[in-house]
Design a protein around this motif. Structure first.
Motif, short mmCIF file in Angstrom:
data_model
loop_
_atom_site.label_atom_id
_atom_site.label_comp_id
_atom_site.label_asym_id
_atom_site.label_seq_id
_atom_site.Cartn_x
_atom_site.Cartn_y
_atom_site.Cartn_z
N HIS A 1 10.68 2.92 -2.77
CA HIS A 1 11.22 2.57 -4.08
C HIS A 1 10.31 1.64 -4.88
O HIS A 1 10.64 1.32 -6.03
N THR A 2 9.21 1.20 -4.34
CA THR A 2 8.43 0.12 -4.94
C THR A 2 7.07 0.60 -5.42
O THR A 2 6.29 1.14 -4.65
N VAL A 3 6.80 0.37 -6.72
CA VAL A 3 5.46 0.57 -7.26
C VAL A 3 4.71 -0.75 -7.10
O VAL A 3 5.12 -1.78 -7.65
N PRO A 4 3.63 -0.79 -6.33
CA PRO A 4 2.93 -2.07 -6.11
C PRO A 4 2.24 -2.56 -7.37
O PRO A 4 1.44 -1.84 -7.97
N LYS A 5 2.58 -3.79 -7.78
CA LYS A 5 1.93 -4.41 -8.94
C LYS A 5 0.83 -5.37 -8.50
O LYS A 5 -0.23 -5.47 -9.14
N SER A 6 1.08 -6.11 -7.41
CA SER A 6 0.09 -7.04 -6.88
C SER A 6 0.10 -6.95 -5.36
O SER A 6 1.12 -6.62 -4.75
N VAL A 7 -1.04 -7.25 -4.75
CA VAL A 7 -1.16 -7.24 -3.30
C VAL A 7 -2.06 -8.40 -2.89
O VAL A 7 -2.98 -8.77 -3.63
N ALA A 8 -1.75 -9.01 -1.73
CA ALA A 8 -2.54 -10.16 -1.27
C ALA A 8 -2.60 -10.16 0.24
O ALA A 8 -1.59 -9.88 0.92
N PHE A 9 -3.77 -10.45 0.79
CA PHE A 9 -3.91 -10.64 2.23
C PHE A 9 -3.44 -12.04 2.61
O PHE A 9 -3.58 -12.99 1.84
N THR A 10 -2.89 -12.17 3.82
CA THR A 10 -2.54 -13.48 4.36
C THR A 10 -3.58 -13.90 5.39
O THR A 10 -4.49 -13.13 5.73
N GLN A 11 -3.41 -15.11 5.90
CA GLN A 11 -4.34 -15.63 6.90
C GLN A 11 -4.03 -15.11 8.30
O GLN A 11 -4.73 -15.44 9.25
N HIS A 12 -2.99 -14.30 8.43
CA HIS A 12 -2.57 -13.83 9.75
C HIS A 12 -2.67 -12.31 9.89
O HIS A 12 -1.98 -11.70 10.71
N GLN B 1 -19.93 1.91 3.75
CA GLN B 1 -19.07 3.07 3.68
C GLN B 1 -17.61 2.64 3.82
O GLN B 1 -17.29 1.71 4.54
N LEU B 2 -16.73 3.33 3.09
CA LEU B 2 -15.31 3.03 3.13
C LEU B 2 -14.63 3.86 4.22
O LEU B 2 -14.73 5.07 4.24
N GLN B 3 -13.93 3.16 5.11
CA GLN B 3 -13.15 3.82 6.16
C GLN B 3 -11.68 3.47 5.98
O GLN B 3 -11.34 2.31 5.75
N SER B 4 -10.82 4.45 6.09
CA SER B 4 -9.39 4.21 5.94
C SER B 4 -8.83 3.56 7.21
O SER B 4 -9.05 4.04 8.32
N ILE C 1 -4.70 3.14 -10.20
CA ILE C 1 -4.72 2.03 -9.24
C ILE C 1 -4.13 0.81 -9.94
O ILE C 1 -4.64 0.38 -10.97
N THR C 2 -3.06 0.26 -9.39
CA THR C 2 -2.34 -0.83 -10.05
C THR C 2 -2.73 -2.21 -9.53
O THR C 2 -2.49 -3.21 -10.21
N CYS C 3 -3.33 -2.30 -8.34
CA CYS C 3 -3.71 -3.61 -7.81
C CYS C 3 -4.75 -3.45 -6.70
O CYS C 3 -4.80 -2.41 -6.03
N VAL C 4 -5.56 -4.48 -6.52
CA VAL C 4 -6.60 -4.50 -5.51
C VAL C 4 -6.70 -5.90 -4.93
O VAL C 4 -6.58 -6.90 -5.65
N ALA C 5 -6.89 -6.02 -3.62
CA ALA C 5 -7.14 -7.31 -2.97
C ALA C 5 -8.29 -7.15 -1.99
O ALA C 5 -8.49 -6.08 -1.40
N TRP C 6 -9.04 -8.21 -1.80
CA TRP C 6 -10.25 -8.20 -0.98
C TRP C 6 -10.12 -9.25 0.11
O TRP C 6 -9.69 -10.38 -0.14
N TRP D 1 -13.07 -10.57 8.07
CA TRP D 1 -13.52 -9.81 9.24
C TRP D 1 -15.05 -9.80 9.23
O TRP D 1 -15.69 -8.80 8.91
N ILE D 2 -15.64 -10.90 9.62
CA ILE D 2 -17.09 -11.06 9.48
C ILE D 2 -17.86 -10.03 10.31
O ILE D 2 -18.86 -9.46 9.88
N ASP D 3 -17.40 -9.76 11.52
CA ASP D 3 -18.12 -8.84 12.40
C ASP D 3 -17.90 -7.38 12.03
O ASP D 3 -18.79 -6.55 12.21
N ALA D 4 -16.71 -7.07 11.52
CA ALA D 4 -16.37 -5.67 11.28
C ALA D 4 -16.66 -5.21 9.85
O ALA D 4 -16.89 -4.04 9.61
N GLY D 5 -16.65 -6.16 8.91
CA GLY D 5 -16.80 -5.80 7.51
C GLY D 5 -15.69 -6.41 6.69
O GLY D 5 -15.00 -7.32 7.14
N ALA D 6 -15.49 -5.93 5.48
CA ALA D 6 -14.47 -6.46 4.59
C ALA D 6 -13.35 -5.45 4.41
O ALA D 6 -13.59 -4.24 4.34
#
Length: 212
Positions: free
Chosen positions: A65-76, A54-57, A19-24, A28-33
């Motif tokens: 072509h891209t190995v993800p190094k970093s990932v970030a959620f946006t406000q949208h 529980q984790l749901q996909s 696992i190369t990167c994780v973002a939280w 989503w207050i009602d549904a979870g994180a």
């Protein structure tokens, strides 16, 4: 009794590669994180940690072509994925994995930090410091120059003081502080004459860094 972390859930992802990167994203207050995860086999996956722990996909996809190094959620409701070797930046819908846009930065990629408020990203350019970009444009805005890199290792970088400053590590035992608007070095905090400062964190009142 000693304090300790308690495991609440576990799940094997993809083929089990690094696992190369994780973002939280806890918006989503009602549904979870939501959790976005990138893996060394080019896989990007978004999961939901529901109210039952529980984790749901939500979706899993593969970047050609891209190995993800970093990932970030946006406000949208989207995510940005920053490539490890190719300078590629992918904007993706976090609900279904549809690629919304793609562009390429002109530098090798180490660690990244994103300022959603300013829509900026700062990157360890793996040569002589850090480079500032707009999230949706490929031309660099500004360079934050340190001593030339002598050890090819990734260094963490972060925004501080409401994105007014840039804080970054080094391979020479120091941590650098820059003014974002001008690129001026504000301070060089020396821990030792040598040593890798790879891991840093920033909060409103404190800078912290770790050395191996």
């Amino acid at each position: 009794k000693k304090n300790h972390f308690q495991e609440i859930t576990t799940r094997r992802l993809g083929t089990g590669l690094e696992i190369t990167c994780v973002a939280w994203d806890a918006s989503w207050i009602d549904a979870g994180a939501r959790i976005a995860i990138g893996m060394h086999d080019n896989v990007i996956q978004v999961l939901l940690l529901n109210s039952n722990s529980q984790l749901q996909s939500i979706f899993a996809g593969w970047l050609e072509h891209t190995v993800p190094k970093s990932v970030a959620f946006t406000q949208h409701g989207n995510i940005y994925i920053f490539g490890l070797y190719d300078g590629n930046v992918v904007k993706m819908n976090a609900a279904d994995g549809v690629i919304l846009s793609e562009h390429c930065y002109d530098c090798c990629r180490g660690c990244t930090a994103v300022s959603l408020k300013k829509e900026l990203v700062v990157i360890d350019n793996a040569t002589n410091g850090f480079t500032l970009y707009s999230l949706d444009r490929e031309d660099p805005i500004r360079y934050f120059v340190t001593e030339p890199q002598s050890v090819p290792i990734p260094k963490q970088v972060a925004f501080g003081e409401e994105s007014k400053i840039i804080v970054g590590g080094s391979d020479n035992g120091s941590m650098y502080l820059f003014e974002r608007r001008t690129g001026r070095m504000l301070e060089k905090l020396a821990h030792s004459k040598t040593g890798l400062v790879q891991t840093i964190t920033v909060c409103p009142e404190i800078f912290a860094f770790c050395l191996p």
